[in-house]
Design a protein around this motif. Structure first.
Motif, PDB file in Angstrom:
ATOM      1  N   LYS A   1      89.802  61.533  54.585  1.00 21.76           N
ATOM      2  CA  LYS A   1      90.617  60.206  54.650  1.00 21.76           C
ATOM      3  C   LYS A   1      89.131  59.429  53.781  1.00 21.76           C
ATOM      4  N   THR A   2      87.902  58.666  54.461  1.00 22.11           N
ATOM      5  CA  THR A   2      87.302  58.098  53.923  1.00 22.11           C
ATOM      6  C   THR A   2      86.210  58.734  53.430  1.00 22.11           C
ATOM      7  N   ALA A   3      86.240  60.172  53.206  1.00 20.78           N
ATOM      8  CA  ALA A   3      85.299  60.725  52.287  1.00 20.78           C
ATOM      9  C   ALA A   3      85.350  60.251  51.300  1.00 20.78           C
ATOM     10  N   PRO A   4      83.459  60.652  50.681  1.00 18.65           N
ATOM     11  CA  PRO A   4      83.003  60.421  48.444  1.00 18.65           C
ATOM     12  C   PRO A   4      84.062  61.019  48.419  1.00 18.65           C
ATOM     13  N   THR A   5      84.746  61.270  46.650  1.00 14.94           N
ATOM     14  CA  THR A   5      85.198  62.126  45.875  1.00 14.94           C
ATOM     15  C   THR A   5      84.354  62.622  45.243  1.00 14.94           C
ATOM     16  N   ARG A   6      83.329  62.055  45.365  1.00  9.84           N
ATOM     17  CA  ARG A   6      82.468  62.836  43.627  1.00  9.84           C
ATOM     18  C   ARG A   6      80.778  63.465  44.482  1.00  9.84           C
ATOM     19  N   PRO A   7      80.092  63.938  43.419  1.00 10.11           N
ATOM     20  CA  PRO A   7      78.822  64.740  43.853  1.00 10.11           C
ATOM     21  C   PRO A   7      78.177  63.561  43.789  1.00 10.11           C
ATOM     22  N   HIS A   8      77.360  63.608  44.550  1.00  9.91           N
ATOM     23  CA  HIS A   8      76.214  62.185  44.593  1.00  9.91           C
ATOM     24  C   HIS A   8      74.569  62.688  44.795  1.00  9.91           C
ATOM     25  N   ARG A   9      74.488  62.854  44.375  1.00  7.70           N
ATOM     26  CA  ARG A   9      72.546  63.213  44.275  1.00  7.70           C
ATOM     27  C   ARG A   9      72.115  62.916  45.276  1.00  7.70           C
ATOM     28  N   ALA A  10      71.902  61.621  45.912  1.00 13.62           N
ATOM     29  CA  ALA A  10      71.331  61.274  46.913  1.00 13.62           C
ATOM     30  C   ALA A  10      71.960  61.388  48.215  1.00 13.62           C
ATOM     31  N   SER A  11      72.717  62.627  47.769  1.00 11.90           N
ATOM     32  CA  SER A  11      74.271  62.101  49.357  1.00 11.90           C
ATOM     33  C   SER A  11      73.337  63.085  50.194  1.00 11.90           C
ATOM     34  N   PRO A  12      73.129  62.664  51.956  1.00 15.81           N
ATOM     35  CA  PRO A  12      72.084  63.051  52.905  1.00 15.81           C
ATOM     36  C   PRO A  12      73.119  64.694  53.663  1.00 15.81           C
ATOM     37  N   HIS A  13      72.974  65.148  54.312  1.00 15.70           N
ATOM     38  CA  HIS A  13      74.229  66.768  54.376  1.00 15.70           C
ATOM     39  C   HIS A  13      73.107  66.431  56.384  1.00 15.70           C
ATOM     40  N   GLU A  14      73.144  65.786  56.760  1.00 16.65           N
ATOM     41  CA  GLU A  14      73.401  65.447  58.048  1.00 16.65           C
ATOM     42  C   GLU A  14      74.444  64.859  58.107  1.00 16.65           C
ATOM     43  N   PRO A  15      74.734  65.553  59.884  1.00 20.48           N
ATOM     44  CA  PRO A  15      76.104  64.605  60.563  1.00 20.48           C
ATOM     45  C   PRO A  15      76.297  63.215  60.428  1.00 20.48           C
ATOM     46  N   HIS A  16      75.101  63.149  60.987  1.00 19.41           N
ATOM     47  CA  HIS A  16      74.962  61.581  61.355  1.00 19.41           C
ATOM     48  C   HIS A  16      74.652  60.807  60.317  1.00 19.41           C
ATOM     49  N   ALA A  17      74.115  61.320  59.265  1.00 18.07           N
ATOM     50  CA  ALA A  17      73.898  60.035  58.602  1.00 18.07           C
ATOM     51  C   ALA A  17      74.795  60.109  57.423  1.00 18.07           C
ATOM     52  N   LEU A  18      75.986  61.128  57.079  1.00 21.04           N
ATOM     53  CA  LEU A  18      77.111  61.687  56.387  1.00 21.04           C
ATOM     54  C   LEU A  18      78.512  60.695  57.473  1.00 21.04           C
ATOM     55  N   LYS A  19      78.098  60.753  58.079  1.00 21.12           N
ATOM     56  CA  LYS A  19      78.973  59.627  59.230  1.00 21.12           C
ATOM     57  C   LYS A  19      78.863  58.276  59.096  1.00 21.12           C
ATOM     58  N   ALA A  20      77.431  57.396  58.801  1.00 25.10           N
ATOM     59  CA  ALA A  20      77.214  56.439  58.543  1.00 25.10           C
ATOM     60  C   ALA A  20      77.302  56.264  57.282  1.00 25.10           C
ATOM     61  N   LEU A  21      77.614  56.582  56.135  1.00 28.86           N
ATOM     62  CA  LEU A  21      77.254  56.182  54.950  1.00 28.86           C
ATOM     63  C   LEU A  21      78.451  56.695  54.688  1.00 28.86           C
ATOM     64  N   ALA A  22      78.894  57.794  54.659  1.00 29.42           N
ATOM     65  CA  ALA A  22      80.242  57.683  53.247  1.00 29.42           C
ATOM     66  C   ALA A  22      80.992  57.282  53.804  1.00 29.42           C
ATOM     67  N   PRO A  23      82.024  56.816  54.441  1.00 32.88           N
ATOM     68  CA  PRO A  23      82.969  56.431  54.834  1.00 32.88           C
ATOM     69  C   PRO A  23      83.127  54.654  53.138  1.00 32.88           C
ATOM     70  N   GLY A  24      81.746  54.376  53.336  1.00 29.51           N
ATOM     71  CA  GLY A  24      81.392  53.502  52.068  1.00 29.51           C
ATOM     72  C   GLY A  24      81.211  53.438  50.426  1.00 29.51           C
ATOM     73  N   VAL A  25      80.865  55.047  50.704  1.00 28.83           N
ATOM     74  CA  VAL A  25      80.424  55.943  49.404  1.00 28.83           C
ATOM     75  C   VAL A  25      81.762  55.987  48.822  1.00 28.83           C
ATOM     76  N   GLY A  26      83.080  56.020  49.884  1.00 26.87           N
ATOM     77  CA  GLY A  26      84.227  56.976  49.340  1.00 26.87           C
ATOM     78  C   GLY A  26      85.111  56.073  49.268  1.00 26.87           C
ATOM     79  N   LEU A  27      84.871  54.446  49.965  1.00 30.59           N
ATOM     80  CA  LEU A  27      85.605  53.896  49.501  1.00 30.59           C
ATOM     81  C   LEU A  27      85.546  53.347  47.738  1.00 30.59           C
ATOM     82  N   VAL A  28      84.045  53.338  47.964  1.00 28.24           N
ATOM     83  CA  VAL A  28      83.652  53.150  46.054  1.00 28.24           C
ATOM     84  C   VAL A  28      84.235  54.290  45.071  1.00 28.24           C
ATOM     85  N   ASP A  29      83.628  54.849  45.275  1.00 25.80           N
ATOM     86  CA  ASP A  29      84.416  56.152  44.938  1.00 25.80           C
ATOM     87  C   ASP A  29      86.087  56.456  44.815  1.00 25.80           C
ATOM     88  N   ARG A  30      86.912  56.497  45.288  1.00 27.47           N
ATOM     89  CA  ARG A  30      88.494  55.797  45.067  1.00 27.47           C
ATOM     90  C   ARG A  30      89.046  54.653  44.290  1.00 27.47           C
TER      91      ARG A  30
END
Length: 198
Positions: free
Chosen positions: A146-175
């Motif tokens: 529900k909060t994940a990004p919707t676009r592939p981002h070049r600098a997107s992390p693949h580590e769980p902790h980084a994703l949990k911290a960054l994905a909701p904000g990036v997802g909000l912008v993408d949506r």
């Protein structure tokens, strides 16, 4: 397929939804504008799905499945390849010959990845995690999507902790961008009787 239930049921439902989009793409002739619309919708679903898997599924595989480190690493490499194809697809018009070539590669890669998860990873996880834990993971995956990004981002992390911290904000912008541009909206086409078809 209905969403809900265990992590395996949730992710399998995602796989079926994306496969339905792929089938719609393949049913249309090259250059048809709806191919681009269906491809954008598929990319949105694939990115959300991948982020949720990287946040919750693969850490569970690493922790609980024998040989889980290598298995999760291989799945992550698959994600990176699919992500590159999705980025290459972005910005191309549906009439561009490169669009069909990249889209065909993306569909093939995703199908191989899905088959591997469903035939290998999911059964192995089901063997080691009790149903309540699989259900708990399913809820976490649904929330992450529900909060994940919707676009592939070049600098997107693949580590769980980084994703949990960054994905909701990036997802909000993408949506917000998707809502503004209409990306991922598929125009309904009338069938031969003039009725709208999904």
């Amino acid at each position: 397929m209905t969403h809900g239930g265990t992590v395996i049921e949730e992710l399998t439902a995602d796989h079926r939804e994306v496969e339905e989009l792929f089938a719609k793409i393949e049913a249309l002739p090259p250059g048809h504008e709806a191919r681009k619309q269906y491809a954008e919708r598929a990319v949105i679903e694939l990115v959300r799905h991948s982020v949720a898997e990287e946040e919750y599924l693969y850490p569970a595989v690493r922790s609980h499945v024998v040989g889980g480190e290598a298995l999760a690493d291989r799945e992550l490499e698959d994600h990176k390849g699919v992500e590159r194809l999705m980025r290459d697809l972005e910005g191309l018009g549906g009439e561009d010959p490169a669009f069909d070539h990249i889209l065909t590669s993306l569909i093939q890669e995703v199908r191989i990845h899905v088959r591997d998860e469903e035939d290998n990873l999911f059964p192995r996880l089901k063997e080691v995690l009790p149903p309540p834990e699989l259900s708990d993971l399913g809820g976490k995956v649904r929330h992450a999507k529900k909060t994940a990004p919707t676009r592939p981002h070049r600098a997107s992390p693949h580590e769980p902790h980084a994703l949990k911290a960054l994905a909701p904000g990036v997802g909000l912008v993408d949506r917000a961008r998707d809502a503004f541009t209409g990306r991922g909206k598929v125009e309904e086409e009338p069938d031969h009787r003039g009725e709208a078809q999904p």
